[in-house]
Write an enzyme that holds these catalytic residues in place. Structure first.
Site, PDB file in Angstrom:
ATOM      1  N   THR A  78       0.813  -1.221   0.000  1.00 41.28           N
ATOM      2  CA  THR A  78       0.000   0.000   0.000  1.00 41.28           C
ATOM      3  C   THR A  78       0.847   1.272   0.000  1.00 41.28           C
ATOM      4  OG1 THR A  78      -0.099  -0.048   2.410  1.00 41.28           O
ATOM      5  CG2 THR A  78      -1.915  -1.118   1.248  1.00 41.28           C
ATOM      6  N   GLY A  79       2.165   1.123  -0.121  1.00 44.48           N
ATOM      7  CA  GLY A  79       3.027   2.312  -0.143  1.00 44.48           C
ATOM      8  C   GLY A  79       3.987   2.390   1.031  1.00 44.48           C
ATOM      9  N   TRP A  82       7.544   3.705   0.226  1.00 47.09           N
ATOM     10  CA  TRP A  82       7.498   5.147  -0.075  1.00 47.09           C
ATOM     11  C   TRP A  82       7.409   5.945   1.225  1.00 47.09           C
ATOM     12  CZ3 TRP A  82       2.796   7.972  -2.668  1.00 47.09           C
ATOM     13  CH2 TRP A  82       3.214   9.231  -3.151  1.00 47.09           C
ATOM     14  N   HIS A 136       3.417  -4.308   9.745  1.00 44.06           N
ATOM     15  CA  HIS A 136       2.188  -4.609   9.003  1.00 44.06           C
ATOM     16  C   HIS A 136       1.109  -5.135   9.961  1.00 44.06           C
ATOM     17  CE1 HIS A 136       3.800  -3.853   5.106  1.00 44.06           C
ATOM     18  NE2 HIS A 136       4.509  -4.946   4.983  1.00 44.06           N
ATOM     19  N   ARG A 158      -4.570   2.153   0.622  1.00 40.30           N
ATOM     20  CA  ARG A 158      -4.620   2.319  -0.829  1.00 40.30           C
ATOM     21  C   ARG A 158      -5.885   1.671  -1.362  1.00 40.30           C
ATOM     22  NH1 ARG A 158       0.211  -0.204  -4.720  1.00 40.30           N
ATOM     23  NH2 ARG A 158      -0.122   1.271  -6.413  1.00 40.30           N
ATOM     24  N   SER A 166      -1.023  -5.151  -7.021  1.00 41.38           N
ATOM     25  CA  SER A 166       0.366  -5.078  -6.577  1.00 41.38           C
ATOM     26  C   SER A 166       0.766  -6.356  -5.833  1.00 41.38           C
ATOM     27  CB  SER A 166       0.522  -3.854  -5.666  1.00 41.38           C
ATOM     28  OG  SER A 166       1.860  -3.648  -5.354  1.00 41.38           O
ATOM     29  N   TYR A 225      -2.570   6.438  -0.279  1.00 41.01           N
ATOM     30  CA  TYR A 225      -1.537   6.459  -1.327  1.00 41.01           C
ATOM     31  C   TYR A 225      -1.943   7.432  -2.437  1.00 41.01           C
ATOM     32  CZ  TYR A 225       1.658   4.348  -4.839  1.00 41.01           C
ATOM     33  OH  TYR A 225       2.623   4.114  -5.791  1.00 41.01           O
ATOM     34  N   ARG A 296       7.589  -1.773  -8.721  1.00 43.26           N
ATOM     35  CA  ARG A 296       6.933  -2.233  -9.951  1.00 43.26           C
ATOM     36  C   ARG A 296       6.614  -1.040 -10.828  1.00 43.26           C
ATOM     37  NH1 ARG A 296       1.840  -3.831 -12.023  1.00 43.26           N
ATOM     38  NH2 ARG A 296       0.911  -2.617 -10.330  1.00 43.26           N
ATOM     39  N   GLY A 298       4.441   1.914  -9.360  1.00 40.53           N
ATOM     40  CA  GLY A 298       4.206   3.085  -8.514  1.00 40.53           C
ATOM     41  C   GLY A 298       3.164   4.025  -9.095  1.00 40.53           C
TER      42      GLY A 298
HETATM   43  P1  A3P Z   1       2.787  -1.166  -7.572  1.00 40.39           P
HETATM   44  O1  A3P Z   1       2.956  -2.652  -7.464  1.00 40.39           O
HETATM   45  O2  A3P Z   1       1.388  -0.750  -7.878  1.00 40.39           O
HETATM   46  O3  A3P Z   1       3.769  -0.537  -8.493  1.00 40.39           O
HETATM   47  P2  A3P Z   1       4.733  -1.546  -0.334  1.00 40.39           P
HETATM   48  O4  A3P Z   1       5.955  -0.722  -0.205  1.00 40.39           O
HETATM   49  O5  A3P Z   1       3.737  -1.332   0.789  1.00 40.39           O
HETATM   50  O6  A3P Z   1       5.034  -2.989  -0.542  1.00 40.39           O
HETATM   51  O7  A3P Z   1       3.928  -1.012  -1.608  1.00 40.39           O
HETATM   52  C1  A3P Z   1       4.390  -1.368  -2.873  1.00 40.39           C
HETATM   53  C2  A3P Z   1       3.806  -0.460  -3.923  1.00 40.39           C
HETATM   54  O8  A3P Z   1       4.397   0.837  -3.790  1.00 40.39           O
HETATM   55  C3  A3P Z   1       4.173  -0.962  -5.297  1.00 40.39           C
HETATM   56  O9  A3P Z   1       3.085  -0.541  -6.131  1.00 40.39           O
HETATM   57  C4  A3P Z   1       5.450  -0.207  -5.566  1.00 40.39           C
HETATM   58  O10 A3P Z   1       5.817  -0.140  -6.932  1.00 40.39           O
HETATM   59  C5  A3P Z   1       5.079   1.159  -5.018  1.00 40.39           C
HETATM   60  N1  A3P Z   1       6.246   1.982  -4.687  1.00 40.39           N
HETATM   61  C6  A3P Z   1       7.480   1.602  -4.287  1.00 40.39           C
HETATM   62  N2  A3P Z   1       8.270   2.655  -4.105  1.00 40.39           N
HETATM   63  C7  A3P Z   1       7.519   3.747  -4.380  1.00 40.39           C
HETATM   64  C8  A3P Z   1       7.791   5.157  -4.383  1.00 40.39           C
HETATM   65  N3  A3P Z   1       8.986   5.633  -4.075  1.00 40.39           N
HETATM   66  N4  A3P Z   1       6.786   5.996  -4.732  1.00 40.39           N
HETATM   67  C9  A3P Z   1       5.564   5.530  -5.045  1.00 40.39           C
HETATM   68  N5  A3P Z   1       5.255   4.204  -5.080  1.00 40.39           N
HETATM   69  C10 A3P Z   1       6.216   3.328  -4.746  1.00 40.39           C
END
Ligand code: A3P
Length: 331
Positions: A78-79, A82, A136, A158, A166, A225, A296, A298
Site C-alpha cells: 500500500t506504499g 514510499w 504490518h 490504498r 500489486s 496512497y 513495480r 508506482g
Molecule cells: P505497484 O505494485 O502498484 O507498483 P509496499 O511498499 O507497501 O510494498 O507497496 C508497494 C507499492 O508501492 C508498489 O506498487 C510499488 O511499486 C510502489 N512503490 C514503491 N516505491 C515507491 C515510491 N517511491 N513511490 C511511489 N510508489 C512506490
C-alpha cells in the site's frame, strides 16, 4: 550491562516461545500460499505466514515502545516503502542531504526496521534520533506498549484494487525468482476477496486503524496512497509537522521538501543500483527477496490493466459493504 545469566534466561524464554508457537500454529486454519513457499495461517481473524505471525506475537511480549517512537503501519503493498523513505529522509535531513542519504545505498525497507523481524535492533536507531519503526500488524495486534506509551502512528492505505494487483505481482515475481509455480490472477483475486491475503482481510486491516485514528486523532496520521500521489508536497509537510520536525520557512524557500520528494520518488529510487540489484534479508531463507521485486510501477489506477470490469465492480462492492457507515472511502 547484560550478564551471561540474563542472556541465558532470554535464550531459554525464546526457546520456550518457539516451542509453544510451533505447537500453536499447527492447530490454526491453513490458507493458500499464493504460489509461495510459506502457507498463510489464520489467527484471531487475520492471515499471516508463520515467520510474520511469530514476529508479531514476539513483539507483543518483548517490544517496549517509548512515547517518542513513531510507528509506520500499513497492510502490504500500500506504499510502505514510499512512506519509509519520505519519513526517513525528513527526519534525517539535518544529518544528510540528497547526495549523502543512506537511501542512496540502502533500500527503504533496510533503513527503517520492521517490528515483526527487527524490533530487537531498533534501539540503535532510536539512539541515533531515528525513532521510526514499521509494522504490518493489524491494529488489534499492536503490542500494548505502543498504545499505552501514546507514541505516534502513521498509517497508509490504498485502493483495494491497486493493492490487490500489486500483491498479485509481487507473488508472481517472487515465485518466478524461486522457480515455483506462480498463482493465476483469477485464483489470487478470489482469495483476496475472501480475505485470505498477507495480514488480510485487507478491509479489516484498514478499518482497525481508521477507527483508532478517529478515537485518537492527535496520535494518528491516516494517509491514502492516492492522496499522497496527488499532492505529495502538502502531505510531506503534514508528515513533518506530525512527526515534530516541521519544515522551516527557510527550508521551504530552499525547496527542501521538493528535494526530499524527488529523492524518494519511484523513478529515482527504482533506478538506484541498490534497488536494481540488491537483495533484502540476504541469507534469511524464505524471507530473502531481490530489492527490484518491491518496485513495480508506482502508479495510481494500474488495476485497469489487469482487472475485468466485473472484477473491479466485485471488489468495489466488497469495499462499499465493508466500509459502509465508517465514513471512510477507498476508491
Ligand atoms: P505497484 O505494485 O502498484 O507498483 P509496499 O511498499 O507497501 O510494498 O507497496 C508497494 C507499492 O508501492 C508498489 O506498487 C510499488 O511499486 C510502489 N512503490 C514503491 N516505491 C515507491 C515510491 N517511491 N513511490 C511511489 N510508489 C512506490
Amino acid at each position: 550491562m547484560e550478564s551471561h545469566f540474563d542472556s541465558h534466561v532470554e535464550q531459554h524464554n525464546e526457546d520456550e516461545f518457539q516451542k509453544s508457537f510451533k505447537e500453536m500454529i499447527s492447530t490454526l486454519p491453513k490458507g493458500n500460499s499464493w504460489g509461495l513457499p510459506d502457507h498463510l495461517y489464520q489467527y484471531q481473524d487475520f492471515w499471516f505466514t508463520s515467520p510474520f505471525l511469530q514476529g508479531v506475537l514476539l513483539a507483543q511480549q518483548q517490544f517496549e515502545a517509548q512515547p517518542t517512537d513513531i510507528i509506520l503501519s500499513s497492510a502490504p503493498r500500500t506504499g510502505t516503502a514510499w512512506l519509509k523513505s519520505l519519513t526517513f529522509a525528513t527526519i534525517t535531513r539535518t544529518s544528510y542531504d540528497d547526495s549523502t542519504t543512506p537511501l542512496l545505498f540502502r533500500m527503504p525497507h533496510d533503513v527503517v526496521p520492521f517490528m515483526e523481524l527487527d524490533h530487537a535492533h531498533f534501539s540503535a536507531n532510536r539512539h541515533l534520533g531515528i525513532p521510526l519503526l514499521a509494522t504490518h500488524a493489524p491494529y488489534s495486534f499492536l503490542p500494548t506498549s505502543i498504545i499505552d506509551s501514546g507514541c505516534k502512528i502513521i498509517y497508509i492505505c490504498r485502493d483495494p484494487k491497486d493493492t490487490f494487483v500489486s500483491m498479485y505481482h509481487i507473488c508472481t515475481r517472487y515465485a518466478k525468482s524461486q522457480n515455483t509455480q506462480p498463482i493465476e490472477l483469477d485464483e489470487a483475486f478470489e482469495l483476496f476477496c475472501e480475505g485470505v491475503s498477507w495480514y488480510g482481510p485487507y478491509w479489516d486491516h484498514v478499518l482497525g486503524y481508521w477507527k483508532a485514528s478517529l478515537e485518537h486523532p492527535d496520535k494518528f496520521m491516516f494517509l491514502k496512497y492516492e492522496e499522497m500521489n496527488e499532492d505529495t508536497v502538502l502531505y510531506l509537510k503534514k508528515l513533518a509537522e506530525f512527526m515534530g520536525c516541521p519544515f522551516s520557512t527557510e527550508e521551504q524557500q530552499k525547496g527542501v521538501p521538493e528535494k526530499i520528494i524527488k529523492m524518494c520518488s519511484f523513478e529515482n529510487l527504482s533506478n538506484l543500483e541498490v534497488n536494481k540489484s540488491g537483495i533484502h534479508r540476504e541469507g534469511q531463507g524464505n524471507l530473502e527477496i531481490q530489492n527490484k521485486i518491491y518496485f513495480r510501477k508506482g502508479k495510481v489506477g494500474d488495476w485497469k490493466n489487469y482487472l475485468t470490469p466485473k472484477m473491479a465492480t466485485q471488489l468495489d462492492q466488497i469495499t462499499q459493504q465493508k466500509l459502509s457507515s465508517s465514513g471512510l472511502s477507498l476508491n
